[in-house]
Design an enzyme around this catalytic site. Structure first.
Site: not given
Ligand code: FBP
Ligand code: ADP
Ligand code: MG
Length: 569
Positions: A294, A451
């Site tokens: 992010d 991605i």
């Molecule tokens: O399904 P998961 O593993 O909880 O990941 C979803 C989340 O992980 C992310 O890609 C990144 O989150 P983090 O960097 O906090 O791990 C967010 O954009 C997304 O909401």
């Protein structure tokens, strides 16, 4: 334990004289590439951190400083006990990182083995100067104060771990991100090839692996080609951070360097681990390598894997464009990651030039009525017969919450679980055109997990290598920190700095204006939204608190909090 860790001024003065006397230069020559035998361990000088600026002691009693720090960078009172600030001339402030010698007495030092490394023997000035620091803010005016600086990353002449003493471990936590395996690989290879470390372990499946799984021995051979794979060979998880159990295991297994790769939550966990290690006076360095697709980690220029993600997002946007162009009144809708920050959506939109509307969490929008999203979509279809919309997953959550029974679910780490904005928009758009009796087709593409699961691209691979090397040099030199690039230079940043705020797209910055002008979408902002954004900006740029001598620290922090690190040019 003392409630403050700032160096006493007399130590700093002593170093100041040392440098003025040219002793440091002499020492450098003495330790030069003479190809001779390793120098024996040396007891450190009285000052823990050679630094020539005047040091400011911050304790719970120096309340004005604490108030300034807290106002400017959300430092809690508890964290203020760990803040290490040094002041210099013209408003110079060093926001320093903790060092082993802050809490472990009489640690011997050793010459850095890199001085005998054939690959590095031709480097003119390989070791960084102890006094090198990097400014947080590089755009300044003639009369600007010098502002906040971070310690420059890189190899030091003297290290705090003996040749066979290091027992390192590596853990990956949180969501996936391109480049995780590259960082793991370069940590293992860097430790082994630069510092001859051969005791390196992988912690499996995130923080809980410290106390619930076997440690995985890692060698340059076992990690040789992992950078070509997405994901993390160590596994990752959310939740499971039990500080005491983790540090018990670090202590029991004799680990003395902990490399922690993860996002904002992970860095908070790393900070807790460091505090516990300090409490127990263990000779253990904690090095955080910030990870998040992010790109929302504060202070740093950009997180690794972000470029790869933006590049990969182009493929989804291209597909959406093809689908949209191939239908009558076709709409291609792409959802990209970004829970609280819309950096991927913004940059992917700017890179593509095929996108007609980009929606991010930072910029509220509305659906109905004049100036709303639905009206814009209708107008765009009538003009152009097709359109592409990019939406960040965290956008419009308030709108969904109004129309669907609210559920406040969280993941194991306490992150809010989001409702699917892409699906919700698809239904809303379909319903709208049904009532308008206008033919249209919408194709919703959700490439989010595709991605973040890919391997990092070439430039991210290089970036990951440099981050890993900087982390290793800092840990070997006895620091605990989060490593990060600030204004193009690698630095050691205090944990509290990267965990106290989150980086967001500023809708009052030129980058967002560029996006609006490239898509030609309405800004959707009400006067109230604009006022609120301006107020946020004003607060970030508010004038220094009037507080006499402490004023200097306050003003520097306040200046820095207005710095936009991501994307503002
Ligand atoms: O399904 P998961 O593993 O909880 O990941 C979803 C989340 O992980 C992310 O890609 C990144 O989150 P983090 O960097 O906090 O791990 C967010 O954009 C997304 O909401
Ligand atoms: N405030 C916190 N204090 C200590 N540990 C935390 C904190 N927040 C998250 N963690 C731990 O950090 C790990 C990763 O956090 P998470 O938010 O899922 O991902 P990320 O680090 O990518 O933001 C989890 O194991 C979680 O338990
Ligand atoms: Mg996070």
């Amino acid at each position: 334990m003392a409630s403050h860790i700032i160096l006493p001024p007399e130590d700093a003065d002593e170093n100041h004289h040392r440098e003025e006397d040219g002793e440091e230069e002499e020492e450098r020559e003495e330790l030069g590439h003479d190809g001779g035998e390793r120098a024996p361990p040396e007891q450190p000088p009285k000052a823990a951190l050679p630094f020539s600026a005047t040091c400011v002691r911050i304790s719970r009693d120096s309340y004005p400083n604490l108030r300034a720090l807290r106002n400017a960078s959300s430092v809690s009172l508890a964290d203020a006990a760990y803040v290490k600030i040094s002041e210099g001339d013209f408003g110079y402030v060093l926001d320093d990182v903790p060092h082993l010698t802050d809490y472990v007495p009489d640690i011997p030092t050793y010459p850095n083995p890199l001085q005998d490394h054939p690959a590095y023997s031709t480097v003119k000035q390989y070791f960084v100067n102890e006094d090198d620091t990097v400014p947080q803010k590089v755009v300044v005016q003639k009369n600007s104060r010098r502002g906040v600086h971070f310690r420059r990353a890189g190899p030091r002449q003297r290290i705090y771990f003996g040749p066979d003493e290091v027992k390192a471990c590596i853990v990956t936590c949180g969501g996936l991100c391109p480049g995780l395996n590259t960082v793991i690989r370069e940590l293992v290879c860097g430790l082994s090839h630069m510092y001859n470390v051969n005791s390196i372990f992988g912690i499996q499946n995130g923080y809980k692996g410290f106390y619930s799984s076997n440690y995985l021995p890692l060698t340059p051979k076992s990690v040789n080609d992992i950078h070509k794979r997405g994901g993390t060979i160590l596994g990752t998880s959310r939740g499971g951070h039990d500080t005491k159990k983790i540090v018990d295991n670090i202590q029991d297994r004799g680990i003395n360097q902990v490399y922690i790769i993860g996002g904002d939550g992970t860095q908070k966990g790393a900070y807790d681990i460091f505090k516990e290690i300090r409490k127990r006076s263990l000779k253990v360095s904690v090095a955080g390598v910030p990870k998040t697709i992010d790109n929302d980690i504060a202070i740093i220029d950009k997180s690794f894997g972000f470029d790869t993600a933006v590049e990969e997002a182009q493929r989804a946007i291209d597909s959406a464009h093809v689908e949209a162009c191939s239908a009558e009144n076709g709409i291609g809708l792409v959802k990209l990651m970004g829970r609280y920050s819309g950096f991927i959506a913004m940059c992917a939109t700017l890179a593509s030039r095929d996108v007609d509307c980009c929606l991010i969490p930072e910029s509220p929008f509305y659906m109905d009525g004049e100036g709303g999203l639905l009206e814009y979509i209708e107008r765009r279809l009538k003009e152009n017969k097709h359109m592409v919309i990019v939406v960040a997953e965290g956008a419009g959550q308030d709108l969904i919450a109004k129309s669907i029974a609210k559920s406040d679910q969280q993941d194991a780490s306490g992150n809010k679980l989001l409702l699917d904005i892409g699906l919700w928009l698809t239904h809303k758009i379909k319903d709208y055109f049904k009532t308008k009796k206008m033919e249209m087709t919408i194709k919703y593409i959700d490439p989010t997990y595709m991605i973040r699961a890919i391997p990092s691209n070439a430039s991210d691979n290089v970036y990951c290598t440099l981050l890993a090397h900087s982390a290793i040099h800092g840990a070997m030199a006895g620091y605990s920190f989060t490593v990060g690039m600030v204004n193009g230079r690698h630095t050691y940043i205090p944990f509290y700095r990267v965990t106290s705020t989150r980086n967001k797209v500023k809708i009052t910055d030129r980058m967002w204006a560029r996006l609006l002008s490239s898509t030609n979408q309405p800004s959707f902002l009400s006067q109230k939204d604009i006022d609120e954004a301006m107020e946020d900006d004003r607060l970030a740029n508010r004038p220094p608190l009037p507080m006499g001598a402490n004023h200097r620290v306050a003003s520097s922090f306040e200046q820095s909090s207005s710095t936009s690190s991501n994307g503002e040019i």
